[in-house]
Scaffold this motif. Sequence first.
Motif, PDB file in Angstrom:
ATOM      1  N   THR A  23       0.857  -1.185   0.000  1.00  0.00           N
ATOM      2  CA  THR A  23       0.000   0.000   0.000  1.00  0.00           C
ATOM      3  C   THR A  23       0.892   1.234   0.000  1.00  0.00           C
ATOM      4  O   THR A  23       2.105   1.137   0.252  1.00  0.00           O
ATOM      5  N   ILE A  24       0.316   2.380  -0.247  1.00  0.00           N
ATOM      6  CA  ILE A  24       1.106   3.614  -0.263  1.00  0.00           C
ATOM      7  C   ILE A  24       1.754   3.839   1.096  1.00  0.00           C
ATOM      8  O   ILE A  24       2.916   4.255   1.167  1.00  0.00           O
ATOM      9  N   ARG A  25       1.052   3.547   2.164  1.00  0.00           N
ATOM     10  CA  ARG A  25       1.621   3.726   3.504  1.00  0.00           C
ATOM     11  C   ARG A  25       2.810   2.787   3.736  1.00  0.00           C
ATOM     12  O   ARG A  25       3.828   3.185   4.313  1.00  0.00           O
ATOM     13  N   GLU A  26       2.704   1.543   3.296  1.00  0.00           N
ATOM     14  CA  GLU A  26       3.810   0.588   3.454  1.00  0.00           C
ATOM     15  C   GLU A  26       5.023   1.012   2.631  1.00  0.00           C
ATOM     16  O   GLU A  26       6.163   0.948   3.113  1.00  0.00           O
ATOM     17  N   ILE A  27       4.783   1.461   1.402  1.00  0.00           N
ATOM     18  CA  ILE A  27       5.877   1.917   0.535  1.00  0.00           C
ATOM     19  C   ILE A  27       6.543   3.145   1.143  1.00  0.00           C
ATOM     20  O   ILE A  27       7.762   3.283   1.115  1.00  0.00           O
ATOM     21  N   SER A  28       5.744   4.036   1.717  1.00  0.00           N
ATOM     22  CA  SER A  28       6.279   5.229   2.360  1.00  0.00           C
ATOM     23  C   SER A  28       7.203   4.865   3.514  1.00  0.00           C
ATOM     24  O   SER A  28       8.290   5.439   3.648  1.00  0.00           O
ATOM     25  N   ARG A  29       6.809   3.912   4.337  1.00  0.00           N
ATOM     26  CA  ARG A  29       7.646   3.476   5.459  1.00  0.00           C
ATOM     27  C   ARG A  29       8.952   2.850   4.980  1.00  0.00           C
ATOM     28  O   ARG A  29      10.010   3.082   5.556  1.00  0.00           O
ATOM     29  N   GLU A  30       8.885   2.072   3.906  1.00  0.00           N
ATOM     30  CA  GLU A  30      10.082   1.371   3.412  1.00  0.00           C
ATOM     31  C   GLU A  30      11.065   2.300   2.708  1.00  0.00           C
ATOM     32  O   GLU A  30      12.270   2.102   2.803  1.00  0.00           O
ATOM     33  N   THR A  31      10.540   3.284   1.969  1.00  0.00           N
ATOM     34  CA  THR A  31      11.406   4.120   1.141  1.00  0.00           C
ATOM     35  C   THR A  31      11.731   5.477   1.740  1.00  0.00           C
ATOM     36  O   THR A  31      12.676   6.125   1.296  1.00  0.00           O
ATOM     37  N   GLY A  32      10.933   5.924   2.697  1.00  0.00           N
ATOM     38  CA  GLY A  32      11.150   7.258   3.266  1.00  0.00           C
ATOM     39  C   GLY A  32      10.513   8.367   2.444  1.00  0.00           C
ATOM     40  O   GLY A  32      10.653   9.539   2.786  1.00  0.00           O
ATOM     41  N   LYS A  33       9.821   8.020   1.374  1.00  0.00           N
ATOM     42  CA  LYS A  33       9.112   9.017   0.557  1.00  0.00           C
ATOM     43  C   LYS A  33       7.809   9.393   1.264  1.00  0.00           C
ATOM     44  O   LYS A  33       7.207   8.571   1.953  1.00  0.00           O
ATOM     45  N   THR A  34       7.352  10.627   1.084  1.00  0.00           N
ATOM     46  CA  THR A  34       6.111  11.052   1.730  1.00  0.00           C
ATOM     47  C   THR A  34       4.908  10.421   1.043  1.00  0.00           C
ATOM     48  O   THR A  34       4.957  10.090  -0.147  1.00  0.00           O
ATOM     49  N   ILE A  35       3.838  10.278   1.794  1.00  0.00           N
ATOM     50  CA  ILE A  35       2.595   9.739   1.247  1.00  0.00           C
ATOM     51  C   ILE A  35       2.072  10.649   0.144  1.00  0.00           C
ATOM     52  O   ILE A  35       1.599  10.175  -0.890  1.00  0.00           O
ATOM     53  N   ASP A  36       2.178  11.960   0.345  1.00  0.00           N
ATOM     54  CA  ASP A  36       1.714  12.912  -0.674  1.00  0.00           C
ATOM     55  C   ASP A  36       2.462  12.730  -1.992  1.00  0.00           C
ATOM     56  O   ASP A  36       1.865  12.758  -3.063  1.00  0.00           O
ATOM     57  N   PHE A  37       3.786  12.559  -1.930  1.00  0.00           N
ATOM     58  CA  PHE A  37       4.566  12.362  -3.151  1.00  0.00           C
ATOM     59  C   PHE A  37       4.193  11.053  -3.834  1.00  0.00           C
ATOM     60  O   PHE A  37       4.034  11.001  -5.054  1.00  0.00           O
ATOM     61  N   LEU A  38       4.036   9.988  -3.052  1.00  0.00           N
ATOM     62  CA  LEU A  38       3.669   8.696  -3.637  1.00  0.00           C
ATOM     63  C   LEU A  38       2.285   8.755  -4.270  1.00  0.00           C
ATOM     64  O   LEU A  38       2.052   8.185  -5.332  1.00  0.00           O
ATOM     65  N   ARG A  39       1.355   9.469  -3.649  1.00  0.00           N
ATOM     66  CA  ARG A  39       0.023   9.623  -4.245  1.00  0.00           C
ATOM     67  C   ARG A  39       0.119  10.435  -5.540  1.00  0.00           C
ATOM     68  O   ARG A  39      -0.558  10.137  -6.515  1.00  0.00           O
ATOM     69  N   TYR A  40       0.960  11.479  -5.541  1.00  0.00           N
ATOM     70  CA  TYR A  40       1.156  12.286  -6.748  1.00  0.00           C
ATOM     71  C   TYR A  40       1.681  11.430  -7.898  1.00  0.00           C
ATOM     72  O   TYR A  40       1.311  11.623  -9.049  1.00  0.00           O
ATOM     73  N   MET A  41       2.501  10.455  -7.577  1.00  0.00           N
ATOM     74  CA  MET A  41       3.063   9.582  -8.608  1.00  0.00           C
ATOM     75  C   MET A  41       1.995   8.723  -9.278  1.00  0.00           C
ATOM     76  O   MET A  41       2.224   8.194 -10.358  1.00  0.00           O
ATOM     77  N   THR A  42       0.826   8.583  -8.675  1.00  0.00           N
ATOM     78  CA  THR A  42      -0.250   7.786  -9.269  1.00  0.00           C
ATOM     79  C   THR A  42      -1.117   8.612 -10.214  1.00  0.00           C
ATOM     80  O   THR A  42      -1.938   8.059 -10.926  1.00  0.00           O
ATOM     81  N   TYR A  43      -0.945   9.933 -10.226  1.00  0.00           N
ATOM     82  CA  TYR A  43      -1.769  10.799 -11.068  1.00  0.00           C
ATOM     83  C   TYR A  43      -1.315  10.742 -12.525  1.00  0.00           C
ATOM     84  O   TYR A  43      -0.117  10.593 -12.808  1.00  0.00           O
ATOM     85  N   PRO A  44      -2.245  10.905 -13.454  1.00  0.00           N
ATOM     86  CA  PRO A  44      -1.897  10.855 -14.883  1.00  0.00           C
ATOM     87  C   PRO A  44      -0.854  11.899 -15.296  1.00  0.00           C
ATOM     88  O   PRO A  44      -0.031  11.629 -16.155  1.00  0.00           O
ATOM     89  N   ILE A  45      -0.836  13.081 -14.663  1.00  0.00           N
ATOM     90  CA  ILE A  45       0.118  14.119 -15.059  1.00  0.00           C
ATOM     91  C   ILE A  45       1.553  13.680 -14.747  1.00  0.00           C
ATOM     92  O   ILE A  45       2.466  13.921 -15.527  1.00  0.00           O
ATOM     93  N   TYR A  46       1.777  13.002 -13.616  1.00  0.00           N
ATOM     94  CA  TYR A  46       3.122  12.508 -13.298  1.00  0.00           C
ATOM     95  C   TYR A  46       3.525  11.424 -14.285  1.00  0.00           C
ATOM     96  O   TYR A  46       4.657  11.391 -14.759  1.00  0.00           O
ATOM     97  N   GLN A  47       2.593  10.536 -14.598  1.00  0.00           N
ATOM     98  CA  GLN A  47       2.891   9.458 -15.538  1.00  0.00           C
ATOM     99  C   GLN A  47       3.211  10.019 -16.920  1.00  0.00           C
ATOM    100  O   GLN A  47       4.101   9.524 -17.608  1.00  0.00           O
TER     101      GLN A  47
END
Length: 64
Positions: A23-47
């Motif tokens: 999940t985004i929360r699990e990935i955030s804990r493992e990588t140190g990236k913020t939840i907001d940044f990881l959610r932004y990465m799922t948006y079509p504009i980032y892709q």
Amino acid sequence: MKIPWHKRIYALYKGEQFITEGTIREISRETGKTIDFLRYMTYPIYQKRSENSKNRLKMILLDD
């Protein structure tokens, strides 16, 4: 029924290299990236911005 964002399973890649999945929360804990940044990465504009990059982080939705 649509799955809430915090329960969806994603895979994180850097270019072609697999980093982690969960999940985004699990990935955030493992990588140190913020939840907001990881959610932004799922948006079509980032892709769209990162489609030509071979070294950029990408989130791939595994649930559907």
